[in-house]
Design a protein around this motif. Sequence first.
Motif, short mmCIF file in Angstrom:
data_model
loop_
_atom_site.label_atom_id
_atom_site.label_comp_id
_atom_site.label_asym_id
_atom_site.label_seq_id
_atom_site.Cartn_x
_atom_site.Cartn_y
_atom_site.Cartn_z
N PRO A 99 0.83 -1.21 0.00
CA PRO A 99 0.00 0.00 0.00
C PRO A 99 0.86 1.25 0.00
O PRO A 99 1.82 1.35 0.77
CB PRO A 99 -0.82 -0.13 1.29
CG PRO A 99 -0.10 -1.14 2.12
CD PRO A 99 0.57 -2.07 1.17
N ILE A 137 -11.51 2.79 2.98
CA ILE A 137 -11.55 2.97 1.53
C ILE A 137 -12.02 1.67 0.89
O ILE A 137 -11.79 0.58 1.41
CB ILE A 137 -10.18 3.39 0.96
CG1 ILE A 137 -9.09 2.37 1.34
CG2 ILE A 137 -9.80 4.77 1.42
CD1 ILE A 137 -7.76 2.63 0.67
N GLU A 164 -4.16 4.93 4.16
CA GLU A 164 -5.57 5.30 4.17
C GLU A 164 -6.44 4.16 4.69
O GLU A 164 -6.19 2.99 4.40
CB GLU A 164 -6.02 5.71 2.77
CG GLU A 164 -5.48 7.05 2.32
CD GLU A 164 -6.09 7.48 0.99
OE1 GLU A 164 -7.14 8.17 1.01
OE2 GLU A 164 -5.52 7.14 -0.05
N SER A 205 -0.12 4.30 0.77
CA SER A 205 -0.48 5.22 1.85
C SER A 205 -1.24 4.44 2.91
O SER A 205 -1.71 3.32 2.66
CB SER A 205 -1.33 6.38 1.32
OG SER A 205 -2.57 5.91 0.84
N ARG A 246 -8.39 5.49 -3.53
CA ARG A 246 -7.62 6.50 -2.79
C ARG A 246 -8.34 7.83 -2.93
O ARG A 246 -8.86 8.16 -3.99
CB ARG A 246 -6.18 6.60 -3.32
CG ARG A 246 -5.37 5.35 -3.00
CD ARG A 246 -3.87 5.60 -3.18
NE ARG A 246 -3.53 5.75 -4.59
CZ ARG A 246 -2.33 6.17 -5.01
NH1 ARG A 246 -1.40 6.51 -4.13
NH2 ARG A 246 -2.07 6.26 -6.30
N ARG A 247 -8.35 8.61 -1.87
CA ARG A 247 -9.16 9.83 -1.85
C ARG A 247 -8.57 10.94 -2.69
O ARG A 247 -9.31 11.75 -3.26
CB ARG A 247 -9.32 10.31 -0.40
CG ARG A 247 -10.14 9.35 0.47
CD ARG A 247 -10.37 9.89 1.86
NE ARG A 247 -11.19 8.99 2.65
CZ ARG A 247 -10.70 7.98 3.36
NH1 ARG A 247 -9.38 7.77 3.40
NH2 ARG A 247 -11.52 7.20 4.04
N PRO A 298 -6.94 5.10 -8.11
CA PRO A 298 -6.87 3.85 -7.35
C PRO A 298 -5.55 3.11 -7.57
O PRO A 298 -4.94 3.21 -8.64
CB PRO A 298 -8.05 3.03 -7.91
CG PRO A 298 -8.99 4.06 -8.45
CD PRO A 298 -8.13 5.17 -8.98
N GLN A 299 -5.12 2.41 -6.55
CA GLN A 299 -3.89 1.62 -6.65
C GLN A 299 -4.24 0.19 -7.04
O GLN A 299 -5.05 -0.47 -6.39
CB GLN A 299 -3.14 1.61 -5.32
CG GLN A 299 -1.85 0.79 -5.37
CD GLN A 299 -1.15 0.70 -4.03
OE1 GLN A 299 -1.59 1.30 -3.04
NE2 GLN A 299 -0.05 -0.04 -3.99
N TYR A 313 -7.43 -0.80 -4.81
CA TYR A 313 -7.74 0.01 -3.63
C TYR A 313 -8.03 1.44 -4.05
O TYR A 313 -7.24 2.07 -4.76
CB TYR A 313 -6.57 0.01 -2.64
CG TYR A 313 -6.26 -1.35 -2.05
CD1 TYR A 313 -7.08 -1.91 -1.09
CD2 TYR A 313 -5.14 -2.07 -2.45
CE1 TYR A 313 -6.81 -3.16 -0.55
CE2 TYR A 313 -4.85 -3.31 -1.92
CZ TYR A 313 -5.69 -3.85 -0.96
OH TYR A 313 -5.42 -5.09 -0.44
#
Length: 219
Positions: A85, A92, A89, A87, A115-116, A120-121, A113
């Motif tokens: 990951p 999510i 976060e 970050s 992300r804000r 997305p990752q 995932y």
Amino acid sequence: MAYAAEKLELQEHRREPAPLLDPRFRRLIGNDKWARLPAAVRARFGKRLAGGAVALYRGKVVECRLSRLGWLLAQLLRPVGAPLPLSAEEDIEALVAVSEDRQGKGQYWNRLYGRRRAKPQLIQSAKRFAGKSGLEEYIGGGIAMALDIEVMPDGLRFVAQDYFISLFGKRCPLPRWMVPGMCVVVHRDLGGGRFEFVLAVRHRLFGELVYQRAEFCDA
């Protein structure tokens, strides 16, 4: 006549083929340990993904921690697919897609995932039923790890024991100073069609680098 028709219908029903199962994880674990797993875990890891089928699991990241060194490691691994990951976060959305890798004789595992403040990752890896341990995970750039599977009362624990680079059909072990530490992934059944995914990376000198916990639901 009605009785004969019902009897014929019952015979036809009995002739229906049983659903195909994937026996590879069961063979690695052994029949006795496999039988002790929750039925839901056996169903997920015994699912046959033939003909382009994809198993989808939707969920949410509920807890995530990155040490400073863990954050740096995650950024350094971006060129080989960003397997950690980026970050810390939480809360999510997450999605896991599993499909068959027919060429590598294994499975593709894709994790997405949200992300804000960024796109997305996407984390992509391939599990192959090969090597001394019987299971290896390839994360990109030829980097891979041998996995040992441990059976828990409520799920499975995957532990990375050896790291190596696969180049031109040869395996080159990574020197100890390049190894991030012990990487552990846990799949724990929560009941009701839900399960927990935990990723933890811990260095022998620097302690915990990465910890991520997410909860998913069966599709």
